[in-house]
Motif scaffolding. Structure first.
Motif, PDB file in Angstrom:
ATOM      1  N   MET A 159       0.831  -1.211   0.000  1.00 14.86           N
ATOM      2  CA  MET A 159       0.000   0.000   0.000  1.00 14.86           C
ATOM      3  C   MET A 159       0.865   1.260   0.000  1.00 14.86           C
ATOM      4  N   ALA A 160       1.995   1.217   0.724  1.00 17.54           N
ATOM      5  CA  ALA A 160       2.908   2.361   0.721  1.00 17.54           C
ATOM      6  C   ALA A 160       3.512   2.562  -0.664  1.00 17.54           C
ATOM      7  N   ALA A 161       3.870   1.468  -1.328  1.00 19.75           N
ATOM      8  CA  ALA A 161       4.424   1.558  -2.678  1.00 19.75           C
ATOM      9  C   ALA A 161       3.404   2.174  -3.635  1.00 19.75           C
ATOM     10  N   ALA A 162       2.150   1.766  -3.518  1.00 24.88           N
ATOM     11  CA  ALA A 162       1.103   2.338  -4.368  1.00 24.88           C
ATOM     12  C   ALA A 162       0.955   3.830  -4.112  1.00 24.88           C
ATOM     13  N   GLU A 163       1.019   4.227  -2.846  1.00 29.68           N
ATOM     14  CA  GLU A 163       0.888   5.647  -2.510  1.00 29.68           C
ATOM     15  C   GLU A 163       1.999   6.472  -3.147  1.00 29.68           C
ATOM     16  N   LEU A 164       3.236   5.963  -3.091  1.00 26.19           N
ATOM     17  CA  LEU A 164       4.354   6.680  -3.705  1.00 26.19           C
ATOM     18  C   LEU A 164       4.168   6.822  -5.213  1.00 26.19           C
ATOM     19  N   MET A 165       3.798   5.725  -5.864  1.00 29.31           N
ATOM     20  CA  MET A 165       3.672   5.763  -7.323  1.00 29.31           C
ATOM     21  C   MET A 165       2.486   6.608  -7.773  1.00 29.31           C
ATOM     22  N   LEU A 166       1.391   6.558  -7.025  1.00 31.47           N
ATOM     23  CA  LEU A 166       0.250   7.396  -7.384  1.00 31.47           C
ATOM     24  C   LEU A 166       0.589   8.875  -7.213  1.00 31.47           C
ATOM     25  N   GLY A 167       1.355   9.182  -6.165  1.00 32.04           N
ATOM     26  CA  GLY A 167       1.764  10.571  -5.968  1.00 32.04           C
ATOM     27  C   GLY A 167       2.639  11.083  -7.093  1.00 32.04           C
ATOM     28  N   ALA A 168       3.462  10.202  -7.643  1.00 36.15           N
ATOM     29  CA  ALA A 168       4.350  10.585  -8.749  1.00 36.15           C
ATOM     30  C   ALA A 168       3.695  10.408 -10.110  1.00 36.15           C
ATOM     31  N   LYS A 169       2.498   9.815 -10.143  1.00 29.70           N
ATOM     32  CA  LYS A 169       1.739   9.569 -11.370  1.00 29.70           C
ATOM     33  C   LYS A 169       2.498   8.686 -12.351  1.00 29.70           C
TER      34      LYS A 169
ATOM     35  N   THR B 228      -0.961  -0.118 -15.454  1.00 28.21           N
ATOM     36  CA  THR B 228       0.210   0.758 -15.476  1.00 28.21           C
ATOM     37  C   THR B 228      -0.213   2.177 -15.854  1.00 28.21           C
ATOM     38  N   PHE B 229       0.599   3.152 -15.465  1.00 29.63           N
ATOM     39  CA  PHE B 229       0.259   4.544 -15.759  1.00 29.63           C
ATOM     40  C   PHE B 229       1.529   5.383 -15.747  1.00 29.63           C
ATOM     41  N   ASP B 230       1.518   6.438 -16.542  1.00 27.15           N
ATOM     42  CA  ASP B 230       2.646   7.366 -16.612  1.00 27.15           C
ATOM     43  C   ASP B 230       2.120   8.726 -17.054  1.00 27.15           C
ATOM     44  N   GLY B 231       1.964   9.620 -16.087  1.00 32.66           N
ATOM     45  CA  GLY B 231       1.481  10.964 -16.381  1.00 32.66           C
ATOM     46  C   GLY B 231       0.046  11.211 -15.989  1.00 32.66           C
TER      47      GLY B 231
ATOM     48  N   LEU C  51       9.699  -1.342  -7.148  1.00 30.97           N
ATOM     49  CA  LEU C  51      10.748  -0.925  -6.221  1.00 30.97           C
ATOM     50  C   LEU C  51      11.656   0.139  -6.834  1.00 30.97           C
ATOM     51  N   ALA C  52      12.025  -0.037  -8.090  1.00 30.46           N
ATOM     52  CA  ALA C  52      12.896   0.947  -8.739  1.00 30.46           C
ATOM     53  C   ALA C  52      12.218   2.314  -8.809  1.00 30.46           C
ATOM     54  N   ILE C  53      10.934   2.323  -9.143  1.00 27.13           N
ATOM     55  CA  ILE C  53      10.207   3.587  -9.225  1.00 27.13           C
ATOM     56  C   ILE C  53      10.048   4.202  -7.837  1.00 27.13           C
ATOM     57  N   CYS C  54       9.679   3.377  -6.849  1.00 32.53           N
ATOM     58  CA  CYS C  54       9.485   3.889  -5.486  1.00 32.53           C
ATOM     59  C   CYS C  54      10.772   4.462  -4.908  1.00 32.53           C
ATOM     60  N   LEU C  55      11.894   3.792  -5.164  1.00 33.70           N
ATOM     61  CA  LEU C  55      13.160   4.290  -4.638  1.00 33.70           C
ATOM     62  C   LEU C  55      13.490   5.652  -5.239  1.00 33.70           C
ATOM     63  N   ALA C  56      13.289   5.801  -6.552  1.00 31.16           N
ATOM     64  CA  ALA C  56      13.552   7.087  -7.204  1.00 31.16           C
ATOM     65  C   ALA C  56      12.644   8.178  -6.649  1.00 31.16           C
ATOM     66  N   VAL C  57      11.354   7.859  -6.518  1.00 28.58           N
ATOM     67  CA  VAL C  57      10.399   8.850  -6.018  1.00 28.58           C
ATOM     68  C   VAL C  57      10.743   9.258  -4.592  1.00 28.58           C
TER      69      VAL C  57
ATOM     70  N   ARG D 292      10.073   3.234 -17.030  1.00 25.70           N
ATOM     71  CA  ARG D 292       8.970   3.940 -17.679  1.00 25.70           C
ATOM     72  C   ARG D 292       8.723   3.407 -19.087  1.00 25.70           C
ATOM     73  N   SER D 293       9.795   3.172 -19.817  1.00 24.29           N
ATOM     74  CA  SER D 293       9.646   2.785 -21.222  1.00 24.29           C
ATOM     75  C   SER D 293       9.085   1.377 -21.384  1.00 24.29           C
ATOM     76  N   SER D 294       9.173   0.563 -20.347  1.00 25.21           N
ATOM     77  CA  SER D 294       8.695  -0.830 -20.458  1.00 25.21           C
ATOM     78  C   SER D 294       7.473  -1.115 -19.591  1.00 25.21           C
ATOM     79  N   LEU D 295       6.926  -0.094 -18.947  1.00 31.75           N
ATOM     80  CA  LEU D 295       5.782  -0.296 -18.053  1.00 31.75           C
ATOM     81  C   LEU D 295       4.625  -1.011 -18.738  1.00 31.75           C
ATOM     82  N   GLU D 296       4.289  -0.554 -19.945  1.00 29.25           N
ATOM     83  CA  GLU D 296       3.082  -1.076 -20.600  1.00 29.25           C
ATOM     84  C   GLU D 296       3.199  -2.552 -20.969  1.00 29.25           C
ATOM     85  N   THR D 297       4.404  -3.112 -20.952  1.00 29.49           N
ATOM     86  CA  THR D 297       4.550  -4.539 -21.275  1.00 29.49           C
ATOM     87  C   THR D 297       4.250  -5.439 -20.076  1.00 29.49           C
ATOM     88  N   LEU D 298       4.255  -4.872 -18.857  1.00 30.45           N
ATOM     89  CA  LEU D 298       4.171  -5.697 -17.651  1.00 30.45           C
ATOM     90  C   LEU D 298       2.856  -6.472 -17.494  1.00 30.45           C
TER      91      LEU D 298
END
Length: 472
Positions: A248-258, A324-327, A358-364, A375-381
């Motif tokens: 849930m914390a990971a989701a919160e970080l990624m949603l905040g960063a969109k 997945t989402f970006d932006g 994890l990679a996205i959360c650490l950066a955020v 980011r470039s491979s998100l849509e394949t997941l």
């Protein structure tokens, strides 16, 4: 909870079963070995220098007995306003080079596959059971989540950092549960208290847990196979809530960063709820008030009617997937069974998508942009994870079916008692046999309801195909 174990003795059936399982392994639609390039890369890979030194913190791991691919370690302590939970995750994003040989082969697999005679790992063993695994008494780089919890178990603050750590204890579920039942002091002393508080938090969110009994094929030392069937221990459920809190914390970080990837599941519709209500009434354990999660948590595991109720509830836990989402944040972001937004972020040694989270959360968490490779491979997941999930489900079902056929073969022509756990048409039902512990499908008399004990005759088995046939 006591577990049922059914043993396949050395025999012609055992030989036929071994051949059937070997054929199953050979037919897996996934690579079963790693290229020399991937093996060499795994042997030489190094993670980035950690920013934090947590080697003095006595972390511990808690996993099934014999596990070597240890993704998580925890440390729990009281704080002035509640608790502090440190949750260390294997630094797979640090060890795996984007676009490298290990990365490419992991994308082909999607997740670790588990068989009766071992596993097919997502990453080379040099990483998954060696240099990246949080094994005891060795220094490891890890991605460490630090949570502040209040007295009610609610998260008031959290952060994610790359750290150097060292686990002090490699615990397994059964012995750890016994340790807690004795009241021993140690790394688990607070797990029951914090786990119970997190369960209460789940209830407040409207979340629900479907704790069906585990059914697992295991290989004995003499080469024969068993099916172990048991309810999850309390310690497993408490430990799972640490992972859910992290997701849930990971989701919160990624949603905040969109930007990121969520694990989602829709709420059941009213038709599904109405069907479940009727089923619970027929079983004599009616759901009449409160949320369905509260009802399921209140079931007595010792009640023979609990299993049929849980099987019926499985229809409410459908439609899980990845988004997945970006932006731009997607419209549907909730995992209904958890009652919150959620991401897979705690098992990167065994599941591909967690490395992206994890990679996205650490950066955020550091105030940086999400890595371009992620980011470039998100849509394949989503497609990769769906395909690997279907592969794992088929493999698990095919393995169980073959072992069950071997277990039942000596009973061909005899009659056994079974409990009806789910209707599958007017005269077909899923049945549970107590000894051997096998779930099967059988014809039953018209009007039979779940929870009924019926006598069924085993007509035939086919070990090679994993087929059994019962008749009323």
């Amino acid at each position: 909870m006591p577990q049922r174990r059914s043993h396949v003795a050395p025999s012609a059936e055992q030989s036929e079963l071994a051949a059937a399982l070997a054929e199953l392994r050979a037919d897996i639609e996934s690579p079963t070995t790693f290229s020399p390039a991937a093996l060499a890369e795994a042997e030489s890979a190094t993670a980035p220098e950690p920013e934090l030194d947590l080697r003095d913190v006595p972390f511990a791991t808690l996993d099934p007995l014999g596990s070597m691919d240890l993704d998580q370690a925890f440390h729990l302590e009281r704080a002035s306003t509640g608790f502090q939970v440190r949750y260390a995750i294997a630094d797979v994003p640090g060890f795996v080079t984007p676009g490298g040989a290990v990365d490419a082969e992991a994308r082909q697999r999607g997740q670790t596959l588990y068989l009766a005679d071992g596993n097919i790992p997502l990453h080379p063993v040099a990483l998954s059971e060696g240099r990246a695994s949080l094994l005891p008494d060795v220094e490891r780089p890890a991605l460490v989540w630090t949570f502040s919890l209040d007295d009610a178990g609610a998260v008031t603050d959290f952060r994610l950092e790359r750290a150097l750590m060292k686990s002090r204890a490699k615990l397994d579920y059964a012995s750890a549960q016994a340790e807690m039942d004795r009241g021993d002091d140690g790394p688990l002393a607070l797990l029951g208290e914090i786990g119970a508080l997190r369960q209460a938090q789940e209830s407040e969110r409207g979340g629900a847990s479907l704790n069906l009994p585990d059914e697992e094929v295991v290989q004995r030392k003499d080469g024969t196979y068993d099916i172990e069937r048991r309810h999850p221990l309390p310690i497993e459920e408490w430990n799972a809530h640490l992972s859910l809190m992290t997701g849930m914390a990971a989701a919160e970080l990624m949603l905040g960063a969109k930007v990121g990837v969520l694990r989602t599941m829709p709420q059941p519709d009213e038709r599904a709820f109405d069907t479940f209500r009727r089923q619970t009434e027929a079983l004599g354990r009616p759901w009449t008030t409160g949320q369905y999660g509260e009802f399921l948590r209140g079931l007595d595991k010792a009640d023979p009617m609990t299993l049929p109720v849980l099987e019926a509830a499985a229809s409410l836990f459908r439609g899980a997937g990845y988004v997945t989402f970006d932006g731009q944040v997607p419209a549907d972001i909730e995992q209904a069974a958890i009652g919150a937004s959620y991401a897979h972020a705690t098992a990167p040694l065994r599941r591909l998508v967690d490395r992206w989270s994890l990679a996205i959360c650490l950066a955020v968490s550091k105030g940086d942009e999400a890595p371009e490779w992620a980011r470039s491979s998100l849509e394949t997941l989503p497609a990769l994870m769906q395909e690997s999930g279907q592969r794992a489900s088929r493999l698990n079902a095919d393995t169980l079916n073959r072992v069950e056929a071997a277990l039942l073969h000596p009973l061909v022509g005899t009659t056994v008692d079974a409990t009806v756990i789910e209707l599958r048409g007017d005269e077909r039902a899923a049945i549970q046999i107590a000894d051997p512990a096998v779930t099967a499908t059988a014809s039953v008399p018209t009007g039979t309801v779940p929870g009924t004990t019926v006598s069924v005759r085993l007509v035939r088995t086919n070990i090679a195909k994993g087929e059994v046939e019962f008749a009323a």
